[in-house]
Design an enzyme around this catalytic site. Structure first.
Site, mmCIF file in Angstrom:
data_model
loop_
_atom_site.group_PDB
_atom_site.id
_atom_site.type_symbol
_atom_site.label_atom_id
_atom_site.label_comp_id
_atom_site.label_asym_id
_atom_site.label_seq_id
_atom_site.Cartn_x
_atom_site.Cartn_y
_atom_site.Cartn_z
ATOM 1 C CG PHE A 134 32.691 59.479 -5.176
ATOM 2 C CD1 PHE A 134 31.865 58.738 -6.025
ATOM 3 C CD2 PHE A 134 32.981 60.799 -5.511
ATOM 4 C CE1 PHE A 134 31.337 59.309 -7.184
ATOM 5 C CE2 PHE A 134 32.452 61.373 -6.667
ATOM 6 C CZ PHE A 134 31.623 60.626 -7.505
ATOM 7 N N GLY A 136 37.506 61.585 -7.527
ATOM 8 C CA GLY A 136 37.065 62.505 -8.569
ATOM 9 C C GLY A 136 35.827 62.011 -9.298
ATOM 10 C CD GLU A 266 39.825 48.304 -9.990
ATOM 11 O OE1 GLU A 266 38.588 48.252 -10.083
ATOM 12 O OE2 GLU A 266 40.583 47.913 -10.890
ATOM 13 C CG LEU A 269 41.741 44.321 -2.148
ATOM 14 C CD1 LEU A 269 42.946 44.069 -3.044
ATOM 15 C CD2 LEU A 269 41.430 43.076 -1.326
ATOM 16 C CE1 TYR A 465 42.256 56.088 -23.251
ATOM 17 C CE2 TYR A 465 41.435 57.114 -25.249
ATOM 18 C CZ TYR A 465 41.391 56.950 -23.871
ATOM 19 O OH TYR A 465 40.472 57.651 -23.122
#
EC number: 2.5.1.26
Lengths: 552, 552
Positions: A134, A136, A266, A269, A465
């Site tokens: 964890f 931000g 992420e 790993l 986006y």
């Protein structure tokens, strides 16, 4: 820090005191006309009303962790745990406001340095406890949701204590930063040495160095400074099988670039604890300005010209007609009427806003680069708005998440998603995603607002986006958005005949997390998911690391 | 093609008719004085004298492959097999000249397209036959040596038949090329569409698109066009578990960049059959020129200034004093005496040659970029040699391997090696490698010639390329070089206190192959080698792909 956690658990982004940016009355009226709002506000449930189950962390594990880190660094109280109950996607925020379906970790661990992170993993392997790194907590794809996987307990490994600048090599322009350093602190630590990272994603105010690396983040000035992955020279990673260091040169042919497994891993790993980053001299000169181009097609052609002639401004953002219209609407009726006259004079029927920004340590260099950019745009019909429009964007560039809080307050379903593809498929991709979102979210004859901008440009393609605003379903707000997201993602990943790949990538800079996982195989193939699973087994044989994210 | 193979099996690079570039008499005299030559020539043994064992490929496998590819595409004759018996390292060439210790494949397979490559792998899995992918055969690190691993037979999978340009997307500037296309053919196929790849490594004349990708190649113009890995948009890879396609956008955050496992996989993680590549408009304007700077330190500072101010020329190469001296010596005594007077006038005591080259489709753009480069150099004492020195380099830029043939003929031990590191460690790395090579190769009071140039510059560091010339040991030529290579590689990989990594990378663009494998773990850690092995098991469960390369 604790201020951020406090506000997060109340269901929003805005730190206390930073100003929640309530919507101006005219904007609210206009929005109500466009998407229809029922006037029902949706405030956050007080934390005291939330149902927080007791911690399932076995006492033996807790005691061992407390022994290792100190009693106060192993927190099992409701406030600490609620503060790390997921990220900041629309669904996360709705769940927090409703106080339902929260995935709450059993404890929050606060190690002080990379060695402690390594030791924490060893304890958690022994006790078979799942670990969610964890930083931000700004994931919008479920990347920090406290999923247990097959484990009976899960801890949030909060890296806030890893907050040091380890070294600066001014000759090589490499700085080593610990993973828990937040972007604003990274900038101020580096500024003391005359450097900047130049990484300014919308999550800037809260996000951390480790999170940027773990998710392959891209900042708003990526045209100038590169994506975060481009800045990574080396990484130090804690894994259940030991500590892993990578990166001994700016470039190497010593096999596949394994840094690219850590960067983008992420937290599944390994836990990134330190990152060696390329830095640049802090700019002393800045110039931001805005232009209006005529229509998406011409706008995209213009940005492509800049990218392919390699004269992109450091910040280069093109809004489509819908996003431009909303920006003009929100900036006030009178001004936009005056602007319309100017646009008419330039025969611009479909205004698309292009924001450009240059940063440099030399006024002369900036001037030269700006001239090259504008020269490449000279063939496109445009209206120059001058610095005001650019500076307005620059000063508001981190405001998005705060505006979202205000929109959530008044019952708007508001979310973003993003993708990227090559230039020749860009407009088709935009149309397909837009159509999917509109179809999924229109009801009672009212269409949602779907806005899009091109935020990152490359020689071969660009990212898109999307921002969506719709009247929130009172009965099933999460299902409402999930159906729209599913439709958009299906449109993105749909196979292109002859190309054998999807129309675009599942995500250009938001990462996979839990939310994109169902589609990952459509992008990287079953061999890709098999390889990721094999790499995971190699570094995390018992599967304690961030279960349910990135890897099934 | 057959011409290249013919010459390779005679123990050299030079294609017949291309001119073997015998050394001029003055160069030979000078070399003899410097390193001592005994006048004994070492010509290649005729192929007819080489001992080629019979093919160990089981008949059932041969028949099935012949059924699949056609009889003529499964070659078991001595000439075909000898032509794929290893790459072009000094040791490979010596072995070919001596006709000893050659690792000769049991057959050469010549598939016609990616589908056939995929089917070949399936047949080889069934018959448990090792497969060595073979492109241009230019590996200098044992990357294409026909090792059997634990298999009883091995085939060379020659991709020469995959020679097509599949598609060009002029809008996105992406071209899809098959793996077997040689660089000169790639350039001419792309030139018909107005494009160039801009990838010009010294192996240009023979090497292939697939080989560039598999080894993370870097060309001489990498400062302008990027490393090969930077150009890769997507890959199509045949693996024993199926075909794998990657790359749906110029950039993605959909997990780790798995393209970086294929790029650099060295045929051990799959056989690359097609590569989607970023291309650029073919330049119409070129300017090459040379300068002399005073000493390595100042020269490296100058290149660092160019890299960090982002005004590198597309080609930027700095030779050290020794390499510069040899270049001046070989270009003729009289001219160099005149030059020395000029150098004296500029107070340049330790001449270091800097070659700069710019390429563009616009004369104005080239002029502007050249001015920016030269402006950044204005603070460094230099002598401008004008275009002649630059053009001489440009026209000879692929001559190195041919010169090596000539040197081998007269009994010289000649080899190259390369590395890269950050700017602050660059000079220390150069000194350490140089010292290790000199120490290992000096004998009877004669030192070898060790030359170095900086060939690829980045904001944070640069690569170093060493060329070594020594009198060849008649008794043990391979052992002589191996000891020098070991000493140099130990110097490169030696741990830097506090940094926990080696002084530099094991290889910047030559790849790992078999030769660098013993040191790979020192660079990527035991976790790195474990992860690579796990990835290999996932895509190649029975281990048929390129045994003994990259992965143990």
């Amino acid at each position: 820090m604790s201020e951020l956690i406090d506000h997060t658990l109340r269901g929003g982004w805005t730190p206390s005191g930073a100003g929640a940016a309530p919507l101006p009355a005219h904007a609210l009226r206009w929005l109500s006309t466009r998407i229809g709002l029922d006037g029902i506000t949706t405030p956050a449930a007080p934390a005291s009303l939330l149902d927080v189950p007791g911690s399932a962390l076995p006492e033996a594990a807790r005691a061992e962790l407390a022994e290792l880190l100190g009693e106060h660094q192993v927190q099992t109280g409701a406030t600490a745990r609620l503060g790390r109950a997921g990220g900041l996607s629309y669904a996360d925020l709705v769940r927090r406001r409703d106080g339902t379906d929260l995935a709450i970790p059993d404890a929050v661990l606060l190690p002080a340095d990379p060695a402690q992170v390594q030791q924490v993993l060893e304890v958690c392997v022994r006790h078979d406890v799942a670990v969610v790194p964890f930083g931000g907590g700004t994931s919008v794809v479920g990347g920090v949701t406290a999923l247990r996987g097959e484990k009976s307990s899960v801890v949030a490994l909060d890296l806030a204590g890893l907050d040091r600048l380890i070294s600066v090599d001014p000759v090589s322009r490499i700085a080593v930063l610990q993973a828990g350093v937040r972007a604003p602190e990274a900038e101020s630590l580096l500024a003391a040495h005359g450097f900047t990272l130049g990484h300014f994603p919308q999550s800037f105010e809260r996000a951390t160095i480790g999170g940027f690396a773990a998710t392959r983040s891209a900042g708003q000035a990526s045209s100038g400074y590169g994506r975060f992955a481009d800045m990574v020279e080396g990484v130090r990673v804690a894994t259940p099988v030991g500590e892993w260091r990578l990166g001994s040169a700016p470039a190497s042919a010593a096999g596949p670039d394994l840094r690219q497994l850590a960067v983008g891993g992420e937290g599944a790993l390994g836990v990134i604890t330190e990152v060696a980053l390329r830095v640049r001299p802090k700019p002393t000169e800045m110039r931001y300005e805005a232009l209006v181009l005529d229509g998406w097609q011409a706008g995209a052609e213009a940005v492509r010209a800049l990218a392919q002639q390699r004269v992109l401004a450091d910040v280069t953002r093109l809004s489509d007609v819908d996003e431009t219209a909303v920006q003009l609407e929100l900036s006030g009726g009178v001004k936009s009427r005056a602007l319309r006259t100017l646009l008419l004079g330039r025969r611009i029927a479909e205004p698309c806003l292009l924001v450009l920004g240059w940063e440099s340590t030399s006024g002369a260099e900036l001037k030269q680069r700006r001239a090259a950019t504008l020269r490449a745009l000279s063939g496109f019909r445009s209206l120059r708005l001058g610095p005001r429009g650019g500076e307005a964007w620059h000063s508001n560039r981190f405001a998005g998440p705060r505006q979202r809080d205000a929109l959530l307050d008044v019952g708007v379903c508001v979310e973003t998603l993003e993708t990227a593809t090559c230039w020749s498929r860009l407009s088709e991709l935009r149309s397909a995603v837009r159509a999917a979102l509109v179809r999924a979210l229109e009801h009672d004859g009212r269409a949602p607002i779907v806005m899009c901008h091109l935020s990152h440009a490359y020689e071969t393609g660009a990212s898109l986006y999307f921002t969506v605003l719709a009247a929130r379903s009172a009965q099933d707000p999460i299902g409402q958005w999930q159906r729209a997201k599913d439709a958009a993602t299906d449109a993105i990943t749909k196979r292109v005949p002859g190309h054998e790949m999807g129309r675009g990538t599942l995500t250009h800079h938001h990462a996979v997390g839990a939310d994109h996982l169902p589609w990952l195989e459509s992008e990287i193939g079953s061999i890709g998911t098999t390889v990721l699973a094999a790499a995971k087994r190699a570094v995390d044989p018992t599967g304690i690391l961030n279960p349910g994210k990135l890897i099934r």
